[in-house]
Structure formats: C-alpha cells, structure tokens
Design a protein around this motif. Structure first.
Motif, PDB file in Angstrom:
ATOM      1  N   VAL A  17      46.990  55.135  27.864  1.00  0.00           N
ATOM      2  CA  VAL A  17      48.422  55.322  27.644  1.00  0.00           C
ATOM      3  C   VAL A  17      48.594  55.736  26.196  1.00  0.00           C
ATOM      4  N   TYR A  18      49.468  56.711  25.957  1.00  0.00           N
ATOM      5  CA  TYR A  18      49.777  57.019  24.569  1.00  0.00           C
ATOM      6  C   TYR A  18      51.279  57.078  24.376  1.00  0.00           C
ATOM      7  N   ILE A  19      51.688  56.569  23.226  1.00  0.00           N
ATOM      8  CA  ILE A  19      53.107  56.503  22.870  1.00  0.00           C
ATOM      9  C   ILE A  19      53.304  57.297  21.580  1.00  0.00           C
ATOM     10  N   PRO A  20      53.855  58.508  21.683  1.00  0.00           N
ATOM     11  CA  PRO A  20      54.179  59.244  20.462  1.00  0.00           C
ATOM     12  C   PRO A  20      55.514  58.745  19.904  1.00  0.00           C
ATOM     13  N   SER A  21      55.575  58.603  18.591  1.00  0.00           N
ATOM     14  CA  SER A  21      56.799  58.097  17.977  1.00  0.00           C
ATOM     15  C   SER A  21      57.065  58.832  16.667  1.00  0.00           C
ATOM     16  N   ARG A  22      58.218  59.391  16.575  1.00  0.00           N
ATOM     17  CA  ARG A  22      58.683  59.967  15.304  1.00  0.00           C
ATOM     18  C   ARG A  22      60.047  59.360  15.028  1.00  0.00           C
ATOM     19  N   ASN A  23      60.047  58.387  14.124  1.00  0.00           N
ATOM     20  CA  ASN A  23      61.269  57.686  13.724  1.00  0.00           C
ATOM     21  C   ASN A  23      61.919  56.918  14.882  1.00  0.00           C
ATOM     22  N   TYR A  24      61.080  56.298  15.719  1.00  0.00           N
ATOM     23  CA  TYR A  24      61.566  55.471  16.813  1.00  0.00           C
ATOM     24  C   TYR A  24      61.154  54.015  16.625  1.00  0.00           C
ATOM     25  N   ALA A  25      61.048  53.577  15.394  1.00  0.00           N
ATOM     26  CA  ALA A  25      60.614  52.208  15.096  1.00  0.00           C
ATOM     27  C   ALA A  25      61.445  51.170  15.843  1.00  0.00           C
ATOM     28  N   HIS A  26      62.720  51.436  15.962  1.00  0.00           N
ATOM     29  CA  HIS A  26      63.634  50.488  16.596  1.00  0.00           C
ATOM     30  C   HIS A  26      63.248  50.180  18.046  1.00  0.00           C
ATOM     31  N   TYR A  27      62.649  51.136  18.741  1.00  0.00           N
ATOM     32  CA  TYR A  27      62.323  50.986  20.163  1.00  0.00           C
ATOM     33  C   TYR A  27      60.848  50.667  20.421  1.00  0.00           C
ATOM     34  N   LEU A  28      60.004  50.852  19.438  1.00  0.00           N
ATOM     35  CA  LEU A  28      58.559  50.832  19.651  1.00  0.00           C
ATOM     36  C   LEU A  28      58.027  49.519  20.217  1.00  0.00           C
ATOM     37  N   THR A  29      58.506  48.405  19.737  1.00  0.00           N
ATOM     38  CA  THR A  29      58.004  47.112  20.216  1.00  0.00           C
ATOM     39  C   THR A  29      58.218  46.951  21.718  1.00  0.00           C
ATOM     40  N   GLN A  30      59.401  47.275  22.206  1.00  0.00           N
ATOM     41  CA  GLN A  30      59.672  47.147  23.637  1.00  0.00           C
ATOM     42  C   GLN A  30      58.759  48.061  24.455  1.00  0.00           C
ATOM     43  N   SER A  31      58.527  49.252  23.974  1.00  0.00           N
ATOM     44  CA  SER A  31      57.656  50.193  24.666  1.00  0.00           C
ATOM     45  C   SER A  31      56.222  49.667  24.746  1.00  0.00           C
ATOM     46  N   VAL A  32      55.695  49.223  23.620  1.00  0.00           N
ATOM     47  CA  VAL A  32      54.323  48.704  23.579  1.00  0.00           C
ATOM     48  C   VAL A  32      54.198  47.431  24.405  1.00  0.00           C
ATOM     49  N   GLU A  33      55.149  46.534  24.291  1.00  0.00           N
ATOM     50  CA  GLU A  33      55.086  45.299  25.076  1.00  0.00           C
ATOM     51  C   GLU A  33      55.116  45.576  26.572  1.00  0.00           C
ATOM     52  N   SER A  34      55.767  46.657  26.985  1.00  0.00           N
ATOM     53  CA  SER A  34      55.778  46.986  28.412  1.00  0.00           C
ATOM     54  C   SER A  34      54.386  47.384  28.898  1.00  0.00           C
ATOM     55  N   VAL A  35      53.564  47.909  28.014  1.00  0.00           N
ATOM     56  CA  VAL A  35      52.176  48.208  28.371  1.00  0.00           C
ATOM     57  C   VAL A  35      51.373  46.906  28.365  1.00  0.00           C
ATOM     58  N   GLN A  36      51.563  46.094  27.354  1.00  0.00           N
ATOM     59  CA  GLN A  36      50.828  44.826  27.273  1.00  0.00           C
ATOM     60  C   GLN A  36      51.136  43.900  28.449  1.00  0.00           C
ATOM     61  N   ASN A  37      52.310  44.026  29.027  1.00  0.00           N
ATOM     62  CA  ASN A  37      52.728  43.148  30.124  1.00  0.00           C
ATOM     63  C   ASN A  37      52.405  43.711  31.504  1.00  0.00           C
ATOM     64  N   GLN A  38      51.588  44.729  31.569  1.00  0.00           N
ATOM     65  CA  GLN A  38      51.247  45.322  32.855  1.00  0.00           C
ATOM     66  C   GLN A  38      50.423  44.369  33.715  1.00  0.00           C
ATOM     67  N   LEU A  39      50.680  44.387  35.007  1.00  0.00           N
ATOM     68  CA  LEU A  39      49.861  43.629  35.953  1.00  0.00           C
ATOM     69  C   LEU A  39      48.463  44.218  36.034  1.00  0.00           C
ATOM     70  N   TYR A  40      48.359  45.505  35.809  1.00  0.00           N
ATOM     71  CA  TYR A  40      47.071  46.197  35.809  1.00  0.00           C
ATOM     72  C   TYR A  40      46.463  46.092  34.402  1.00  0.00           C
ATOM     73  N   PRO A  41      45.294  45.465  34.261  1.00  0.00           N
ATOM     74  CA  PRO A  41      44.765  45.174  32.925  1.00  0.00           C
ATOM     75  C   PRO A  41      43.820  46.221  32.337  1.00  0.00           C
ATOM     76  N   ASN A  42      43.408  47.212  33.098  1.00  0.00           N
ATOM     77  CA  ASN A  42      42.344  48.121  32.663  1.00  0.00           C
ATOM     78  C   ASN A  42      42.917  49.352  31.951  1.00  0.00           C
ATOM     79  N   TRP A  43      43.489  49.133  30.767  1.00  0.00           N
ATOM     80  CA  TRP A  43      44.125  50.209  30.015  1.00  0.00           C
ATOM     81  C   TRP A  43      43.727  50.148  28.545  1.00  0.00           C
TER      82      TRP A  43
END
Length: 133
Positions: A17-43
C-alpha cells in the motif's frame, strides 16, 4: 487464499500500500491507521511525502515508528506528482499487489482482505478495486 500462495508469500508482504501526501498532514494519521487496522495482516506500507511544507514528514515518521518493520517513509525534496510516485513505488514494493490510498481517504477494515482474496481466487484477474463512499 490458496495454500501455495501462503507458502510463497509467508515472509514477504502480499499487498503493498502506498499513501502519497502533499500537505495532507491533517488527514494522514487516519489514513495510515486504516491500513494498520486491516483484518488482512500481510501488507507493507509506504508513506510518500511529496515535498510538503506542512507537518506531513513529522507525522509520517511518528507513524512509521509504530510499525517500523512494515511502514517506510519516503521524503521527496521536490514534488514528483502521482505518476512518478507510482513508478518509484513499483521499484521498491515487495508485494504481489499494489494499491494506492490517498492521504485524505481510508480503508474499511476488510478492504485488503476482500481485494487480496478476490485476486488470489482467479489467476486471470489483473485488477480489482473497492467501492468508495
């Protein structure tokens, strides 16, 4: 998933998974946490700071520290844009499948599970994508 797929990719991520961000600091934590909280662990996850002038780099590094084995941060000194970022990730990703998640979006907890299962179920498939709201 097929048993042989688990054996082949047991030690490597099946999904990059890749998350490109240009001046999206405000949203980044929620985006990353949604990957960390996946039921599928092989990422694995790449957070790409595309020369932001906000706190994106600091937040990305703090998020990487939560799971340094699976999260990598790429800091671009000048903006590359989405296409060049995608090409860069293609060279660094270890997963069999690659998905972009925009920094202001997030995955439902079963997103990677459903997409990976669908791709693994039919070798003729080359692309899947999730519904969005």
């Amino acid at each position: 998933m097929k048993p042989e797929s688990n054996k082949i990719y047991r030690d490597a991520p099946l999904v990059s998974v890749y998350i490109p961000s240009r001046n999206y600091a405000h949203y980044l934590t929620q985006s990353v946490e949604s990957v960390q909280n996946q039921l599928y662990p092989n990422w694995e996850l790449f957070i790409v700071d595309d020369a932001s002038d906000d706190a994106t780099a600091v937040i990305a590094e703090n998020l990487r520290k939560r799971d340094p084995g699976r999260i990598k941060v790429i800091l671009n000194k000048s903006p590359m844009g989405l296409q060049r970022i995608a090409n860069k990730i293609l060279h660094q990703a270890h997963g069999r499948y690659i998905v972009r998640l925009d920094a202001d979006d997030w995955f439902e907890e079963s997103a990677l599970l459903v997409m990976a299962a669908k791709l693994e179920s039919d070798s003729k498939l080359g692309l899947v994508y999730g519904h969005y709201f």
